[in-house]
Design a protein around this motif. Structure first.
Motif, PDB file in Angstrom:
ATOM      1  N   ALA A  73       2.225  -9.701  20.163  1.00  0.00           N
ATOM      2  CA  ALA A  73       2.905  -9.965  21.434  1.00  0.00           C
ATOM      3  C   ALA A  73       3.588 -11.333  21.463  1.00  0.00           C
ATOM      4  O   ALA A  73       4.600 -11.509  22.141  1.00  0.00           O
ATOM      5  N   LEU A  74       3.051 -12.282  20.713  1.00  0.00           N
ATOM      6  CA  LEU A  74       3.634 -13.621  20.693  1.00  0.00           C
ATOM      7  C   LEU A  74       4.972 -13.670  19.965  1.00  0.00           C
ATOM      8  O   LEU A  74       5.788 -14.552  20.229  1.00  0.00           O
ATOM      9  N   ASP A  75       5.196 -12.716  19.055  1.00  0.00           N
ATOM     10  CA  ASP A  75       6.465 -12.694  18.313  1.00  0.00           C
ATOM     11  C   ASP A  75       6.815 -11.249  17.948  1.00  0.00           C
ATOM     12  O   ASP A  75       6.990 -10.915  16.777  1.00  0.00           O
ATOM     13  N   VAL A  76       6.917 -10.409  18.964  1.00  0.00           N
ATOM     14  CA  VAL A  76       7.090  -8.974  18.752  1.00  0.00           C
ATOM     15  C   VAL A  76       8.345  -8.654  17.948  1.00  0.00           C
ATOM     16  O   VAL A  76       8.326  -7.762  17.095  1.00  0.00           O
ATOM     17  N   GLN A  77       9.412  -9.361  18.178  1.00  0.00           N
ATOM     18  CA  GLN A  77      10.670  -9.095  17.466  1.00  0.00           C
ATOM     19  C   GLN A  77      10.497  -9.276  15.956  1.00  0.00           C
ATOM     20  O   GLN A  77      10.973  -8.468  15.166  1.00  0.00           O
ATOM     21  N   TYR A  78       9.824 -10.350  15.562  1.00  0.00           N
ATOM     22  CA  TYR A  78       9.601 -10.613  14.140  1.00  0.00           C
ATOM     23  C   TYR A  78       8.796  -9.490  13.496  1.00  0.00           C
ATOM     24  O   TYR A  78       9.174  -8.955  12.451  1.00  0.00           O
ATOM     25  N   TYR A  79       7.662  -9.137  14.101  1.00  0.00           N
ATOM     26  CA  TYR A  79       6.776  -8.154  13.494  1.00  0.00           C
ATOM     27  C   TYR A  79       7.408  -6.769  13.432  1.00  0.00           C
ATOM     28  O   TYR A  79       7.215  -6.034  12.463  1.00  0.00           O
ATOM     29  N   LEU A  80       8.159  -6.398  14.447  1.00  0.00           N
ATOM     30  CA  LEU A  80       8.757  -5.055  14.453  1.00  0.00           C
ATOM     31  C   LEU A  80       9.926  -4.916  13.485  1.00  0.00           C
ATOM     32  O   LEU A  80      10.368  -3.802  13.212  1.00  0.00           O
ATOM     33  N   THR A  81      10.406  -6.020  12.953  1.00  0.00           N
ATOM     34  CA  THR A  81      11.474  -5.952  11.951  1.00  0.00           C
ATOM     35  C   THR A  81      10.958  -6.205  10.536  1.00  0.00           C
ATOM     36  O   THR A  81      11.737  -6.212   9.589  1.00  0.00           O
ATOM     37  N   ALA A  82       9.645  -6.424  10.388  1.00  0.00           N
ATOM     38  CA  ALA A  82       9.043  -6.714   9.089  1.00  0.00           C
ATOM     39  C   ALA A  82       8.426  -5.444   8.514  1.00  0.00           C
ATOM     40  O   ALA A  82       7.499  -4.877   9.101  1.00  0.00           O
ATOM     41  N   GLY A  83       8.942  -5.009   7.369  1.00  0.00           N
ATOM     42  CA  GLY A  83       8.428  -3.787   6.745  1.00  0.00           C
ATOM     43  C   GLY A  83       6.959  -3.870   6.379  1.00  0.00           C
ATOM     44  O   GLY A  83       6.215  -2.895   6.532  1.00  0.00           O
ATOM     45  N   ALA A 129     -13.101  -3.235   0.469  1.00  0.00           N
ATOM     46  CA  ALA A 129     -12.619  -4.305  -0.421  1.00  0.00           C
ATOM     47  C   ALA A 129     -11.176  -4.042  -0.830  1.00  0.00           C
ATOM     48  O   ALA A 129     -10.341  -4.959  -0.832  1.00  0.00           O
ATOM     49  N   ILE A 130     -10.867  -2.803  -1.153  1.00  0.00           N
ATOM     50  CA  ILE A 130      -9.498  -2.441  -1.539  1.00  0.00           C
ATOM     51  C   ILE A 130      -8.547  -2.650  -0.367  1.00  0.00           C
ATOM     52  O   ILE A 130      -7.449  -3.215  -0.523  1.00  0.00           O
ATOM     53  N   LEU A 131      -8.972  -2.237   0.818  1.00  0.00           N
ATOM     54  CA  LEU A 131      -8.132  -2.420   2.007  1.00  0.00           C
ATOM     55  C   LEU A 131      -7.947  -3.902   2.335  1.00  0.00           C
ATOM     56  O   LEU A 131      -6.845  -4.326   2.695  1.00  0.00           O
ATOM     57  N   LEU A 132      -9.007  -4.696   2.179  1.00  0.00           N
ATOM     58  CA  LEU A 132      -8.891  -6.135   2.438  1.00  0.00           C
ATOM     59  C   LEU A 132      -7.871  -6.778   1.503  1.00  0.00           C
ATOM     60  O   LEU A 132      -7.016  -7.553   1.945  1.00  0.00           O
ATOM     61  N   ILE A 133      -7.949  -6.456   0.225  1.00  0.00           N
ATOM     62  CA  ILE A 133      -7.005  -7.028  -0.744  1.00  0.00           C
ATOM     63  C   ILE A 133      -5.573  -6.684  -0.351  1.00  0.00           C
ATOM     64  O   ILE A 133      -4.699  -7.563  -0.313  1.00  0.00           O
ATOM     65  N   ALA A 134      -5.336  -5.427  -0.030  1.00  0.00           N
ATOM     66  CA  ALA A 134      -3.980  -5.003   0.332  1.00  0.00           C
ATOM     67  C   ALA A 134      -3.509  -5.678   1.619  1.00  0.00           C
ATOM     68  O   ALA A 134      -2.362  -6.152   1.696  1.00  0.00           O
ATOM     69  N   ILE A 135      -4.368  -5.755   2.612  1.00  0.00           N
ATOM     70  CA  ILE A 135      -3.988  -6.344   3.899  1.00  0.00           C
ATOM     71  C   ILE A 135      -3.694  -7.836   3.748  1.00  0.00           C
ATOM     72  O   ILE A 135      -2.704  -8.341   4.297  1.00  0.00           O
ATOM     73  N   VAL A 136      -4.513  -8.543   3.000  1.00  0.00           N
ATOM     74  CA  VAL A 136      -4.285  -9.984   2.818  1.00  0.00           C
ATOM     75  C   VAL A 136      -2.993 -10.227   2.046  1.00  0.00           C
ATOM     76  O   VAL A 136      -2.189 -11.095   2.417  1.00  0.00           O
ATOM     77  N   ILE A 137      -2.760  -9.457   0.988  1.00  0.00           N
ATOM     78  CA  ILE A 137      -1.514  -9.625   0.227  1.00  0.00           C
ATOM     79  C   ILE A 137      -0.308  -9.348   1.118  1.00  0.00           C
ATOM     80  O   ILE A 137       0.656 -10.116   1.121  1.00  0.00           O
ATOM     81  N   LEU A 138      -0.358  -8.288   1.891  1.00  0.00           N
ATOM     82  CA  LEU A 138       0.751  -7.987   2.788  1.00  0.00           C
ATOM     83  C   LEU A 138       0.981  -9.109   3.800  1.00  0.00           C
ATOM     84  O   LEU A 138       2.114  -9.504   4.063  1.00  0.00           O
ATOM     85  N   SER A 139      -0.105  -9.629   4.357  1.00  0.00           N
ATOM     86  CA  SER A 139      -0.013 -10.634   5.409  1.00  0.00           C
ATOM     87  C   SER A 139       0.434 -11.999   4.904  1.00  0.00           C
ATOM     88  O   SER A 139       1.115 -12.744   5.614  1.00  0.00           O
ATOM     89  N   VAL A 140       0.050 -12.339   3.691  1.00  0.00           N
ATOM     90  CA  VAL A 140       0.371 -13.658   3.149  1.00  0.00           C
ATOM     91  C   VAL A 140       1.669 -13.648   2.345  1.00  0.00           C
ATOM     92  O   VAL A 140       2.554 -14.485   2.555  1.00  0.00           O
ATOM     93  N   VAL A 141       1.800 -12.681   1.445  1.00  0.00           N
ATOM     94  CA  VAL A 141       2.978 -12.624   0.560  1.00  0.00           C
ATOM     95  C   VAL A 141       4.190 -12.032   1.289  1.00  0.00           C
ATOM     96  O   VAL A 141       5.323 -12.419   1.017  1.00  0.00           O
ATOM     97  N   LYS A 142       3.935 -11.089   2.197  1.00  0.00           N
ATOM     98  CA  LYS A 142       5.002 -10.407   2.938  1.00  0.00           C
ATOM     99  C   LYS A 142       6.066  -9.893   1.954  1.00  0.00           C
ATOM    100  O   LYS A 142       7.223 -10.324   1.986  1.00  0.00           O
ATOM    101  N   PRO A 143       5.683  -8.958   1.076  1.00  0.00           N
ATOM    102  CA  PRO A 143       6.555  -8.568  -0.033  1.00  0.00           C
ATOM    103  C   PRO A 143       7.833  -7.833   0.380  1.00  0.00           C
ATOM    104  O   PRO A 143       8.758  -7.726  -0.432  1.00  0.00           O
ATOM    105  N   PHE A 144       7.900  -7.332   1.579  1.00  0.00           N
ATOM    106  CA  PHE A 144       9.127  -6.642   2.026  1.00  0.00           C
ATOM    107  C   PHE A 144       9.224  -6.675   3.530  1.00  0.00           C
ATOM    108  O   PHE A 144       8.332  -7.019   4.223  1.00  0.00           O
TER     109      PHE A 144
END
Length: 144
Positions: A73-83, A129-144
């Motif tokens: 909610a604090l930055d809805v525009q950013y998140y909704l445009t991030a794959g 553990a698998i889900l955590l790894i994927a979620i952290v990589i997505l959140s930090v690296v933001k690959p797309f």
């Protein structure tokens, strides 16, 4: 405000994942107690599982979702445009499903209808553990 909300989101998901890692390990030990016909041990594991689920795991999940939605909610525009955000959201939904599957395993242990052994629960325990790894990589690296 964003850094505070993010900090509480990180704290709450850390607590949630701690419980998501620990509960399936309890299932491994619980299955062993059942196999050994250890009624007292089985009862002890049911109590531990129930308290972990109700006192830590579920409140931490709720707080993770509340703070995550607040961040959105604090930055809805950013998140909704991030794959990457959409993939992360799907993984969080899968994690919520895992959370509820844990509850169904607890119910089977409590009713005496669990038919799964420790090997199943060892593999089951790898899912968060698998889900955590994927979620952290997505959140930090933001690959797309």
């Amino acid at each position: 405000m964003y850094p505070w909300v993010l900090a509480f989101h990180i704290i709450s998901f850390t607590c949630w994942f701690a419980a998501l890692f620990y509960l399936p390990r309890l299932f491994v030990y619980h299955a062993h107690a059942v196999r050994q016909d250890d009624g007292q041990g089985s009862t002890r594991f049911q109590i531990m599982e129930r308290k972990l689920y109700a006192a830590i795991m579920t409140p931490a999940m709720i707080l993770t979702l509340v703070f995550g939605i607040w961040l959105l909610a604090l930055d809805v525009q950013y998140y909704l445009t991030a794959g990457w955000f959409y993939v992360k959201a799907v993984l969080v939904v899968l994690l919520i499903g895992f959370h509820h599957i844990c509850k169904s395993h607890m119910k089977r242990f409590a009713s005496g209808t669990n038919r799964r052994g420790g090997g199943y629960y060892r593999v089951f325990a790898m899912i968060p553990a698998i889900l955590l790894i994927a979620i952290v990589i997505l959140s930090v690296v933001k690959p797309f």
